[in-house]
Design a protein around this motif. Sequence first.
Motif, PDB file in Angstrom:
ATOM      1  N   HIS A 194      -3.476  -7.772  -7.240  1.00 53.27           N
ATOM      2  CA  HIS A 194      -3.679  -8.390  -5.923  1.00 53.27           C
ATOM      3  C   HIS A 194      -5.190  -8.451  -5.652  1.00 53.27           C
ATOM      4  O   HIS A 194      -5.987  -7.886  -6.417  1.00 53.27           O
ATOM      5  CB  HIS A 194      -2.925  -7.640  -4.812  1.00 53.27           C
ATOM      6  CG  HIS A 194      -3.127  -6.143  -4.790  1.00 53.27           C
ATOM      7  ND1 HIS A 194      -2.544  -5.325  -3.859  1.00 53.27           N
ATOM      8  CD2 HIS A 194      -3.865  -5.314  -5.575  1.00 53.27           C
ATOM      9  CE1 HIS A 194      -2.887  -4.068  -4.070  1.00 53.27           C
ATOM     10  NE2 HIS A 194      -3.694  -4.033  -5.107  1.00 53.27           N
ATOM     11  N   SER A 196      -6.463  -7.217  -2.986  1.00 48.81           N
ATOM     12  CA  SER A 196      -6.778  -6.113  -2.070  1.00 48.81           C
ATOM     13  C   SER A 196      -7.892  -5.166  -2.549  1.00 48.81           C
ATOM     14  O   SER A 196      -8.608  -4.608  -1.708  1.00 48.81           O
ATOM     15  CB  SER A 196      -5.501  -5.325  -1.747  1.00 48.81           C
ATOM     16  OG  SER A 196      -4.514  -6.191  -1.243  1.00 48.81           O
ATOM     17  N   GLN A 199     -11.147  -5.308  -0.851  1.00 47.23           N
ATOM     18  CA  GLN A 199     -11.341  -4.660   0.463  1.00 47.23           C
ATOM     19  C   GLN A 199     -12.269  -3.454   0.306  1.00 47.23           C
ATOM     20  O   GLN A 199     -13.258  -3.309   1.028  1.00 47.23           O
ATOM     21  CB  GLN A 199     -10.007  -4.148   1.031  1.00 47.23           C
ATOM     22  CG  GLN A 199      -9.039  -5.236   1.484  1.00 47.23           C
ATOM     23  CD  GLN A 199      -7.822  -4.616   2.183  1.00 47.23           C
ATOM     24  OE1 GLN A 199      -7.879  -3.508   2.710  1.00 47.23           O
ATOM     25  NE2 GLN A 199      -6.721  -5.344   2.200  1.00 47.23           N
ATOM     26  N   ARG A 220       0.416 -10.461 -12.747  1.00 47.36           N
ATOM     27  CA  ARG A 220       1.527  -9.498 -12.735  1.00 47.36           C
ATOM     28  C   ARG A 220       2.362  -9.703 -13.979  1.00 47.36           C
ATOM     29  O   ARG A 220       2.482 -10.827 -14.477  1.00 47.36           O
ATOM     30  CB  ARG A 220       2.434  -9.731 -11.523  1.00 47.36           C
ATOM     31  CG  ARG A 220       1.693  -9.630 -10.214  1.00 47.36           C
ATOM     32  CD  ARG A 220       2.245  -8.582  -9.298  1.00 47.36           C
ATOM     33  NE  ARG A 220       1.408  -8.550  -8.101  1.00 47.36           N
ATOM     34  CZ  ARG A 220       1.869  -8.540  -6.861  1.00 47.36           C
ATOM     35  NH1 ARG A 220       3.174  -8.540  -6.655  1.00 47.36           N
ATOM     36  NH2 ARG A 220       1.049  -8.513  -5.838  1.00 47.36           N
ATOM     37  N   GLN A 234      -4.357 -15.483  -4.698  1.00 44.73           N
ATOM     38  CA  GLN A 234      -4.178 -14.927  -3.358  1.00 44.73           C
ATOM     39  C   GLN A 234      -5.451 -15.147  -2.542  1.00 44.73           C
ATOM     40  O   GLN A 234      -6.533 -15.339  -3.102  1.00 44.73           O
ATOM     41  CB  GLN A 234      -3.925 -13.411  -3.420  1.00 44.73           C
ATOM     42  CG  GLN A 234      -2.593 -13.013  -4.021  1.00 44.73           C
ATOM     43  CD  GLN A 234      -2.340 -11.515  -3.918  1.00 44.73           C
ATOM     44  OE1 GLN A 234      -3.279 -10.718  -3.868  1.00 44.73           O
ATOM     45  NE2 GLN A 234      -1.069 -11.129  -3.890  1.00 44.73           N
ATOM     46  N   GLU A 236      -7.173 -12.803   0.367  1.00 45.27           N
ATOM     47  CA  GLU A 236      -7.125 -11.526   1.065  1.00 45.27           C
ATOM     48  C   GLU A 236      -7.975 -11.653   2.320  1.00 45.27           C
ATOM     49  O   GLU A 236      -8.956 -12.415   2.330  1.00 45.27           O
ATOM     50  CB  GLU A 236      -7.756 -10.462   0.147  1.00 45.27           C
ATOM     51  CG  GLU A 236      -7.617  -9.051   0.615  1.00 45.27           C
ATOM     52  CD  GLU A 236      -6.230  -8.500   0.291  1.00 45.27           C
ATOM     53  OE1 GLU A 236      -5.514  -9.107  -0.541  1.00 45.27           O
ATOM     54  OE2 GLU A 236      -5.880  -7.468   0.878  1.00 45.27           O
ATOM     55  N   PHE A 276      -1.343   0.528   1.906  1.00 41.08           N
ATOM     56  CA  PHE A 276      -2.705   0.497   2.457  1.00 41.08           C
ATOM     57  C   PHE A 276      -2.768   0.025   3.908  1.00 41.08           C
ATOM     58  O   PHE A 276      -3.843  -0.121   4.465  1.00 41.08           O
ATOM     59  CB  PHE A 276      -3.615  -0.372   1.569  1.00 41.08           C
ATOM     60  CG  PHE A 276      -2.934  -1.624   1.072  1.00 41.08           C
ATOM     61  CD1 PHE A 276      -2.199  -1.600  -0.098  1.00 41.08           C
ATOM     62  CD2 PHE A 276      -3.027  -2.804   1.789  1.00 41.08           C
ATOM     63  CE1 PHE A 276      -1.549  -2.744  -0.554  1.00 41.08           C
ATOM     64  CE2 PHE A 276      -2.396  -3.953   1.338  1.00 41.08           C
ATOM     65  CZ  PHE A 276      -1.652  -3.915   0.159  1.00 41.08           C
ATOM     66  N   THR A 277      -1.605  -0.270   4.504  1.00 36.85           N
ATOM     67  CA  THR A 277      -1.592  -0.628   5.926  1.00 36.85           C
ATOM     68  C   THR A 277      -0.518   0.188   6.650  1.00 36.85           C
ATOM     69  O   THR A 277       0.508   0.541   6.074  1.00 36.85           O
ATOM     70  CB  THR A 277      -1.306  -2.132   6.136  1.00 36.85           C
ATOM     71  OG1 THR A 277      -0.225  -2.530   5.280  1.00 36.85           O
ATOM     72  CG2 THR A 277      -2.521  -2.983   5.830  1.00 36.85           C
ATOM     73  N   GLY A 315       1.724 -10.938   3.760  1.00 41.89           N
ATOM     74  CA  GLY A 315       1.818  -9.551   4.196  1.00 41.89           C
ATOM     75  C   GLY A 315       0.572  -9.175   4.984  1.00 41.89           C
ATOM     76  O   GLY A 315      -0.501  -9.748   4.775  1.00 41.89           O
ATOM     77  N   ALA A 341      -5.733  -6.064   7.899  1.00 43.48           N
ATOM     78  CA  ALA A 341      -5.863  -6.738   6.605  1.00 43.48           C
ATOM     79  C   ALA A 341      -4.661  -7.640   6.412  1.00 43.48           C
ATOM     80  O   ALA A 341      -3.616  -7.458   7.049  1.00 43.48           O
ATOM     81  CB  ALA A 341      -5.941  -5.709   5.478  1.00 43.48           C
ATOM     82  N   PHE A 342      -4.827  -8.623   5.563  1.00 43.03           N
ATOM     83  CA  PHE A 342      -3.684  -9.490   5.227  1.00 43.03           C
ATOM     84  C   PHE A 342      -3.907 -10.063   3.837  1.00 43.03           C
ATOM     85  O   PHE A 342      -5.033 -10.065   3.314  1.00 43.03           O
ATOM     86  CB  PHE A 342      -3.532 -10.626   6.257  1.00 43.03           C
ATOM     87  CG  PHE A 342      -4.763 -11.470   6.437  1.00 43.03           C
ATOM     88  CD1 PHE A 342      -4.998 -12.565   5.618  1.00 43.03           C
ATOM     89  CD2 PHE A 342      -5.692 -11.165   7.435  1.00 43.03           C
ATOM     90  CE1 PHE A 342      -6.140 -13.345   5.791  1.00 43.03           C
ATOM     91  CE2 PHE A 342      -6.835 -11.945   7.605  1.00 43.03           C
ATOM     92  CZ  PHE A 342      -7.067 -13.032   6.785  1.00 43.03           C
ATOM     93  N   GLY A 343      -2.819 -10.481   3.225  1.00 42.37           N
ATOM     94  CA  GLY A 343      -2.928 -11.082   1.892  1.00 42.37           C
ATOM     95  C   GLY A 343      -1.862 -12.136   1.742  1.00 42.37           C
ATOM     96  O   GLY A 343      -0.708 -11.914   2.086  1.00 42.37           O
TER      97      GLY A 343
HETATM   98  N1  DAH Z   1      -1.685  -7.012  -1.633  1.00 44.28           N
HETATM   99  C1  DAH Z   1      -0.355  -7.362  -1.173  1.00 44.28           C
HETATM  100  C2  DAH Z   1       0.447  -7.948  -2.294  1.00 44.28           C
HETATM  101  O1  DAH Z   1      -0.112  -8.479  -3.211  1.00 44.28           O
HETATM  102  C3  DAH Z   1      -0.444  -8.350  -0.042  1.00 44.28           C
HETATM  103  C4  DAH Z   1      -1.026  -7.726   1.183  1.00 44.28           C
HETATM  104  C5  DAH Z   1      -0.182  -7.166   2.116  1.00 44.28           C
HETATM  105  C6  DAH Z   1      -2.382  -7.683   1.383  1.00 44.28           C
HETATM  106  C7  DAH Z   1      -0.668  -6.560   3.261  1.00 44.28           C
HETATM  107  C8  DAH Z   1      -2.898  -7.094   2.534  1.00 44.28           C
HETATM  108  C9  DAH Z   1      -2.013  -6.531   3.471  1.00 44.28           C
HETATM  109  O2  DAH Z   1      -4.195  -7.014   2.771  1.00 44.28           O
HETATM  110  O3  DAH Z   1      -2.530  -5.937   4.577  1.00 44.28           O
HETATM  111  O4  DAH Z   1       1.649  -7.880  -2.274  1.00 44.28           O
END
Ligand code: DAH
Length: 374
Positions: A194, A196, A199, A220, A234, A236, A276-277, A315, A341-343
């Motif tokens: 990912h 992430s 971050q 993956r 992705q 992020e 992580f969240t 997410g 955070a989000f991804g």
């Molecule tokens: N890294 C997660 C994934 O690949 C996606 C993700 C979810 C990123 C929540 C984020 C987060 O920064 O807060 O499945």
Amino acid sequence: MYTVPQLTDFSAEALERTVAELFAALESEAAKVTSDSDFKMFRDRWIARKNGILTQVNDVWLKGAPKDAKRDVGARVNALKVKVEEVIASAESRAAAGTSSARVAGERVDVTLPGIHRPIGMEHPVMRTMETIVNVFKAMGYSVGEGPEVETDYYNFESLNFPPNHPARDTQDTIFISGQEQKRQRDRLLLRTHTSPVQIRTMEKHKPPVRIVIPGKVHRNDAADASHSPMFHQVEGLAVDKDITFSDLKGTLDHAMKALFGSSVKTRFYPSFFPFTEPSADVQISCFKCGGTGRLSANEPCRLCKSSGWIELLGCGMVDPNVFEFVKHNGYDPKEITGFAFGMGVERLAMALYDIDDIQLFYAGDVRFLEQFA
Ligand code: DAH
């Protein structure tokens, strides 16, 4: 068209003239040869065993010659054969090169012919979608960052609160780099699963506040099918400051989804889990194809949202205090600051945006698919 004449006069002058006429015919026919098929006809007409001009010359001139002229006629016929073969050989090489003396002489540039069309390339739909997403956040004041695709266990997992051997790691089937066994676990290399890890890399480099989006490629160990690919993209996002709340997260992502899919879409935050969240959520948008009703007409279900009226797109969550612990030394004391955070998966978003039902279409390189986005 030249035909082999009967000979009645075998005097030297008469023979000379007859041979000259034959050569003239030979040269002018040779000049008209411009292609392979022209050449074959020309060659057969002159030297085919059966009834070729040389055979006729042999039969009509030599065999028909009176005894005392045979010697002279024979010598001329032999010389003539040599010449015919030479002209045929040069016609052949000109035909192969696709030119003839006639064509070169009469050649013109035809300015009305259509030119050679070399299509201009275009941005790949995945790259374009990634760019579109990034631009939505840039407009909200986010900066853009990047990180390595070959990552350490530490950045990909440990510092994101996936402890060694924790089952949460199993949710991201990982491709590991070989020959890492002698290293400490946290230093072992893998292909990031990912975006992430960027971050942590960002927070190590920059003190808060931070607002950043990170587009990139991830890997993956998933078998390729209509919705999976071992490589995908992705974007992020990370926002850290004093007093960042869950409503900031909701407002930001609600705005982003409306900017991407149209102002009439609604968003829904559905409880979820990411290490992580805390808390974590999946973001769903109301289906923009069926307007959230789950069907296109009384008896036609909506394929895009599988009749649910909602499409799950990304997410997100509030950054877990355990994550800040790893970068506390750089101004990220979890007692002082918070963040969200989000991804999101770029292909998944592109598939929703363009109504594409097979992720593999993005990677097949079929121009018929790609040029629809030009
Ligand atoms: N890294 C997660 C994934 O690949 C996606 C993700 C979810 C990123 C929540 C984020 C987060 O920064 O807060 O499945």
